[in-house]
Each structure stands twice: as structure tokens, then as C-alpha cells.
Write an enzyme that holds these catalytic residues in place. Structure first.
Site, PDB file in Angstrom:
ATOM      1  CE  LYS A 149      -3.885   0.808   2.162  1.00  0.00           C
ATOM      2  NZ  LYS A 149      -4.612   1.604   1.117  1.00  0.00           N
ATOM      3  CG  HIS A 161     -10.769   5.415  -4.143  1.00  0.00           C
ATOM      4  ND1 HIS A 161     -12.037   5.687  -4.615  1.00  0.00           N
ATOM      5  CD2 HIS A 161     -10.907   4.288  -3.395  1.00  0.00           C
ATOM      6  CE1 HIS A 161     -12.884   4.767  -4.188  1.00  0.00           C
ATOM      7  NE2 HIS A 161     -12.218   3.906  -3.436  1.00  0.00           N
ATOM      8  CB  ALA A 162      -8.528   3.699   0.568  1.00  0.00           C
ATOM      9  CG  HIS A 163      -5.228   2.179  -4.624  1.00  0.00           C
ATOM     10  ND1 HIS A 163      -5.167   3.551  -4.433  1.00  0.00           N
ATOM     11  CD2 HIS A 163      -4.109   1.849  -5.325  1.00  0.00           C
ATOM     12  CE1 HIS A 163      -4.071   4.028  -5.001  1.00  0.00           C
ATOM     13  NE2 HIS A 163      -3.401   3.016  -5.544  1.00  0.00           N
ATOM     14  CB  SER A 164      -3.386  -2.323  -1.148  1.00  0.00           C
ATOM     15  OG  SER A 164      -4.578  -3.071  -1.010  1.00  0.00           O
TER      16      SER A 164
END
EC number: 2.7.7.12
Length: 334
Positions: A149, A161-164
Site C-alpha cells: 500500500k 482513493h484507498a487502494h493497495s
């Protein structure tokens, strides 16, 4: 007074220089700025309703009445539109760059900090990691996989935008091979796990343990490269993350969310990286390696010294970080 330490697992060296903590840290203002301006939200390609802006989904957590590649999801996994590795193998190429590069979109709405997500999002995320790694471990062309992340500018994120991400390749990086070799050498010479030494090292007297749960030990490593660097080590000592069972992943979701929120309580809003380092995909359990989740708060840029020497300068001793984390966790003020 400065102190130099070398990590027994990674072989990386850190200079602990507490005087550096007195420097002005204007970069913290950048990390703490308000990030929810309307332009970013409107242009978010990972938002629910913009499924056509991504590649087709490979895996999703959805409402039972929703359709693939449409709204109604809680988490999606898609191929990265701008992959670091070539998604098609070319057996005639001398420099075969075949690999996999996937994006795990962790929520349907615009959110920049994973710590603000609900526990269910963490649970979905860690299950998705397991399922995707299990798929790629079946591909004999792939030898290595990493979950990572990037959050915020200092963490290297290109989208808020929250992402991994999951990256898998034919090449085992030198850094991981060094760790595997160190673990095997420790077991061969001393008949013990190097991961036990990371938790408590009799040779230095350093105890890294912050806390333990039924399934995980949480530590601040002896030669932490970053201030408040924190590792989660499974007590099962499984080599592969995708060996984790449902109880372990439930514990991991609760614990990691609490740790991230605790770090924010201590450090304020900040950028970060985390990685899940797991054994080479085709490695067996007999190699004695243990997967880990490693959290790296990013409070400042890497600078010339770090880039030139591959050494780190850390203004916070892990003993301090360990004690502050332990105290914060015990008070429940996370």
C-alpha cells in the site's frame, strides 16, 4: 548520541539520530492537509459507478443482487491499467518481464486514509489478498509476489482513493532472497527461528514486543528504518500469507486497523506504506521463513544519504516507539 544498528533479517543498517527530531518538519503540514476537494472526488476512477474506468474485475465483494463490473460492491480487484510488469509472457525474450500487477480497491467511496474505513473493509481486504495470492501461487511461471500500500505523497501514491496493489514476477528480489538466506542460516547454525530473535534478542537484550494477540506478535524492529516502524508476525509462523485461516484474518483485520489508528493518535495524520512480505511462491514450509505485515509511517522524504548508501537515518529509537505504542494501546485511546 547517535547509534548504528543492523537488522539481522534484512541486513539493512540504520543510524539512530535523535537530534534529527528537533529539525523543523514542515512536510507534516502537507500530510495533514484536507484532501477531500470536489475536483478529486469527481475525477476518482475507482469510485462506485465508474467501473468502466478500470479493467474488468478479477475478484469482488458484492451485494447478491449486483452484477460484475457494475455498482453494488464493497471491494474490487482489477488489473492495473499501467502495469509495472508485462502481463503477457514472451518466451523468446532475453529479458522476460512477464508478471502480474493488480489493484485492490478497498472501498466504493472516495477515502484517502485506510484508518478511516470500517472493520468490514479491513476484513474484506485481507481475505482478498489471500484469495489473489492463492491464485498466483498456482502459476509456475511466477516466483515472487508482494502486497503493498502507498498512502499519500510521501508514500508514493498517485491516486488518493484507498487502494493497495499486488505485484507478482518471475524474479525473486535480492532483498527477499537475503532474508530467506538469513533465516536458513540462523536455523542451520543455531537450530532456532530468526523471527524469534526479532522479537527478543538475547545478544543485544532488546525486546521488540509491543503486544500480542491469539494469532500475532506486534514488534518495533531493533534497526527500524522509519520512525514508529511496526511489524505484525503471525504466531503460526506460516511461510505463506495465503495459508492464513479465517480466525487469523479476522484477528489481523482488527489488530491492523487498531494499530493504524493508534499510530495516527500518536503522530497525527501522516502518509505511510505497508507491505506483506511472504515467502517465494514456490517455497516450502521447510525453508523456515515467516510472512510479515510491515507498516512504515512516512514522516519525511528519503534524501541523498539514504539513496546513496542504502542506509536509513531514524530520529526515533524503536524502544521509544515500542513504549509509546504499548501505552497508547493499553489506554484504548486509539
Amino acid at each position: 548520541m547517535s547509534v548504528i544498528r543492523t537488522d539481522p533479517l534484512t541486513g539493512l543498517t540504520t543510524i539512530f539520530a535523535p537530534e534529527r527530531a528537533k529539525r523543523p518538519m514542515a512536510i507534516r503540514d502537507n500530510a495533514a492537509r484536507e484532501e477531500f476537494d470536489q475536483e478529486l472526488i469527481d475525477s476518482d476512477p475507482f469510485a462506485e459507478g465508474k467501473e468502466d474506468d478500470t479493467t474488468p474485475e478479477l475478484y469482488a465483494v458484492r451485494n447478491s443482487d449486483s452484477q460484475p463490473n457494475g455498482p453494488g460492491w464493497s471491494l474490487r480487484v482489477v488489473d492495473n491499467k499501467y502495469p509495472a510488469l508485462t502481463p503477457v509472457s514472451d518466451p523468446d525474450s532475453e529479458l522476460n518481464s512477464f508478471g502480474v500487477h493488480e489493484v485492490i480497491v478497498e472501498c466504493p467511496h472516495y477515502e484517502t486514509h485506510i484508518s478511516r474505513l470500517e472493520l468490514s473493509s479491513f476484513q474484506n481486504m485481507f481475505v482478498a489478498y489471500r484469495e489473489r495470492l492463492a491464485v498466483h501461487r498456482q502459476n509456475p511461471q511466477l516466483r515472487y509476489a508482494l502486497i503493498f500500500k502507498n498512502q499519500g505523497v510521501l508514500g508514493g501514491a498517485s491516486l488518493g482513493h484507498a487502494h493497495s496493489q499486488l505485484l507478482a514476477s518471475q524474479i525473486i528480489p535480492e532483498a527477499l532472497q537475503h532474508e530467506v538466506d538469513a533465516v536458513q542460516r540462523q536455523h542451520k547454525e543455531y537450530g532456532e527461528s530468526l523471527f524469534e530473535k526479532l522479537i527478543h534478542d538475547p545478544s543485544t537484550g532488546y525486546s521488540a514486543l509491543v503486544t500480542s494477540t491469539d494469532h500475532f506478535d506486534v514488534i518495533c524492529p531493533y534497526a527500524s528504518r522509519f520512525a514508529f516502524e511496526t511489524w505484525l508476525i503471525p504466531r503460526s509462523r506460516n511461510a505463506h500469507y495465503d495459508q492464513s485461516n479465517a480466525d487469523e484474518l479476522t484477528d489481523l483485520a482488527t489488530l491492523s486497523r487498531r494499530l493504524l489508528r493508534t499510530l495516527e493518535a500518536i503522530l497525527g495524520s501522516h502518509d505511510l506504506n505497508y507491505v506483506i512480505q511472504t515467502a517465494p511462491l514456490q517455497a516450502g514450509d521447510e525453508e523456515e521463513y515467516t510472512w510479515t505485515l510491515r507498516i512504515f509511517p512516512r514522516l519525511a522524504h528519503l534524501a541523498g544519504f539514504e539513496l546513496a548508501t542504502n542506509m536509513s537515518v531514524n530520529p526515533v529509537f524503536p524502544e521509544q516507539a515500542r513504549d509509546l505504542l504499548r501505552k497508547q494501546l493499553e489506554t484504548g485511546a486509539d
